[in-house]
Structure formats: C-alpha cells, structure tokens
Scaffold this motif. Sequence first.
Motif, PDB file in Angstrom:
ATOM      1  N   ARG A  13     -16.699  -2.269 -19.882  1.00  0.00           N
ATOM      2  CA  ARG A  13     -17.513  -1.057 -19.649  1.00  0.00           C
ATOM      3  C   ARG A  13     -18.906  -1.357 -19.091  1.00  0.00           C
ATOM      4  O   ARG A  13     -19.805  -0.514 -19.158  1.00  0.00           O
ATOM      5  N   ILE A  14     -19.074  -2.574 -18.593  1.00  0.00           N
ATOM      6  CA  ILE A  14     -20.358  -2.934 -17.973  1.00  0.00           C
ATOM      7  C   ILE A  14     -20.110  -3.175 -16.482  1.00  0.00           C
ATOM      8  O   ILE A  14     -19.238  -3.983 -16.117  1.00  0.00           O
ATOM      9  N   LEU A  15     -20.857  -2.466 -15.643  1.00  0.00           N
ATOM     10  CA  LEU A  15     -20.842  -2.759 -14.205  1.00  0.00           C
ATOM     11  C   LEU A  15     -21.917  -3.807 -13.949  1.00  0.00           C
ATOM     12  O   LEU A  15     -23.109  -3.549 -14.172  1.00  0.00           O
ATOM     13  N   THR A  16     -21.497  -4.991 -13.505  1.00  0.00           N
ATOM     14  CA  THR A  16     -22.474  -6.024 -13.138  1.00  0.00           C
ATOM     15  C   THR A  16     -22.686  -5.982 -11.632  1.00  0.00           C
ATOM     16  O   THR A  16     -21.719  -5.973 -10.868  1.00  0.00           O
ATOM     17  N   MET A  40     -24.168   1.548  -7.413  1.00  0.00           N
ATOM     18  CA  MET A  40     -24.873   2.352  -8.422  1.00  0.00           C
ATOM     19  C   MET A  40     -24.272   3.753  -8.515  1.00  0.00           C
ATOM     20  O   MET A  40     -24.044   4.282  -9.615  1.00  0.00           O
ATOM     21  N   ILE A  41     -24.047   4.369  -7.343  1.00  0.00           N
ATOM     22  CA  ILE A  41     -23.524   5.747  -7.328  1.00  0.00           C
ATOM     23  C   ILE A  41     -22.117   5.763  -7.936  1.00  0.00           C
ATOM     24  O   ILE A  41     -21.795   6.617  -8.770  1.00  0.00           O
ATOM     25  N   ALA A  42     -21.278   4.779  -7.548  1.00  0.00           N
ATOM     26  CA  ALA A  42     -19.908   4.711  -8.079  1.00  0.00           C
ATOM     27  C   ALA A  42     -19.940   4.453  -9.585  1.00  0.00           C
ATOM     28  O   ALA A  42     -19.207   5.091 -10.355  1.00  0.00           O
ATOM     29  N   ARG A  50     -20.274   2.253 -18.730  1.00  0.00           N
ATOM     30  CA  ARG A  50     -21.291   2.819 -19.635  1.00  0.00           C
ATOM     31  C   ARG A  50     -22.659   2.176 -19.459  1.00  0.00           C
ATOM     32  O   ARG A  50     -23.665   2.726 -19.901  1.00  0.00           O
ATOM     33  N   VAL A  51     -22.695   0.998 -18.869  1.00  0.00           N
ATOM     34  CA  VAL A  51     -23.964   0.268 -18.701  1.00  0.00           C
ATOM     35  C   VAL A  51     -23.919  -0.433 -17.345  1.00  0.00           C
ATOM     36  O   VAL A  51     -22.853  -0.855 -16.898  1.00  0.00           O
TER      37      VAL A  51
END
Length: 257
Positions: A13-16, A40-42, A50-51
């Motif tokens: 659940r973390i977008l790096t 960022m938008i996606a 979530r983060v």
Amino acid sequence: MSTEPIVTEVRDRILTIRLNRADKKNAINGVMYKAMADAMIAGNADPEVRVILFTGTDGCFSSGNDLADFLNSPMDAGGGVVAQFMQSVVDAGKPVVAAVAGPAVGIGTTLLLHCDLIYAAEKTRFQLPFVNIGICPEFASSLMMPVIMGHPRAAELLLLGEPFTAAKAREYGLINEVLPEADVEAHARAQALKLAAQPPNAMRTAKALLKRWTREQVKDVIGIEVNHFVPMLQQPEAIEAIGAFVQKRKPDFSKFN
Ligand code: COA
C-alpha cells in the motif's frame, strides 16, 4: 536496477517514487517531472495506495532541476511540467514520506516542504541556491520556509544559498529525523507502513485539516513565483550562472547592477 530515470512501485500500500538518474546526481528533467506528476495523480486516485514515498539512489536524493534543461529547453510561461508536478504534490490527499541522502538541492529540498514525514541521512547536503544562480525561490518556498522556520532562518538559507547539514535542517524544522545513511530508507518505509495501517479516511481527513491553512496560499504562491522564475531564466544573471555550471567554471556577477 531499472535504467528508467523515475522508478515507481506499489507494494504494501505504499507507492514509492524513486529518482533514478544517478549519473547526473538525480537532476530532474522534463520527462522526469511528467513521470512523477503522472505517478502522483495515479497514486492519489488508486485505492490500493495509502502512502507515497519519495526517495533517490544510493547516497543521492536530487541535485535539483536539470541545469542544462534550464538553458536548452525554455520553460512554458506557466511553468509547464514543473508546475504540473508541484500541483500534483500539493493536491496529494494521502500522506507523503521522504527518505533523503546525499545532495538535496533546489527542488530536491523544496519538495520536502510539502511532504509530511521527512527522514535524512547524516551526510545529506541540503541547498537552496536559487539566488546564487540568478533565479528566485520556487515551489512556494518563499511562503513555506518562513512559515516552517521563521524569517531569519528562511532568509539565511534562501538568500545566502549555502549548503547546510541534516543537523541544521532538523534544528530548523525542515525534517523529522537524522539517521545513519544505511538506515534512512528502511526507517522511512517502516514509518510509511505505520501510516498505511492507519484508518485511511481518518488519515486523509487529518492531512486535509493540517494543510487547510496553507493549501490555497501555496497554490497562489507557486503561480506568483513562476511568474518571476520563468522570465529570470532568460536574464543575463541566470545565463551567466548556469553557463558557468555547465562550463565547470566560477560565475562572474561583477558586471551586473
Ligand atoms: N543539472 C544537470 N546536471 C547536473 C546537475 C544539475 N542540477 N547536478 C549535477 N549534474 C551533473 C554534473 O554536470 C555531472 O555531469 P558530468 O559527469 O557529465 O560532468 C554529474 O551530474 C555529477 O555532478 P558533479 O558536480 O560532478 O557531482 P558532485 O558530487 O561533485 O556535486 C552537486 C554534486 C549536486 C553538489 C553538484 O553537482 C551541484 O551543485 N549541482 C548543481 C545543483 C544546482 O544548482 N541545482 C539547481 C538548483 S535550482
């Protein structure tokens, strides 16, 4: 390791979002701004995320805007993809964490003003050399720096534009914690995991409330700064400073009034 200059991954659940142009100290060019804005938008729209976590490569966060790009690819009057990226960060409703090491110059530092939790390695070298290169503060740093640390400290960092340490960044309230370089990314990720485990609606509401007092002003100020910044890039002071960097010589401002 990927050769793409921006590498994104969604895990736990973390977008790096990783800056990955190590040969140029992760200097950010137009393609990279666009890729980061899109990510960022996606990520903001993706219920699996979530983060958001920003990081760089081993021992390097970012040397800031690609200086050769400043000379060779004139920026649109409205700030083009740079402004789109800034907007995407300001619009993020989910918490944003940063893991920083090595150089964090220009937008490599001003991005942090809009993150929620920021962890830096002991040897991080922050710098805001906008005046030094004949331009002006961006990414609402002219607003957020005094808000975060007060005018005298903001003026010191923005007008002298000298490099400063992670210890000073922490003392001035710019970052949360200073860690050994080997631990920074793991610690930032562990903190991001804690944020990701919180109830998501309560998290988004708390972030929206925390940012409520500055968000609209930040958007206005980004626009005002861009109106100064873009024409300044074409002025002799910036041409001398950026030309000197590209030619690996010291700039000479003695002829300017
Ligand atoms: N834009 C474009 N290229 C950059 C860059 C930038 N912002 N920062 C570094 N690079 C390039 C250098 O030109 C060099 O390329 P080369 O190997 O083809 O000559 C390479 O990255 C390595 O940089 P170098 O200066 O040799 O590394 P360093 O470890 O000695 O210093 C910095 C690192 C970040 C302190 C230094 O590169 C620097 O001050 N960069 C400019 C920062 C800046 O003014 N950014 C804009 C702020 S608005």
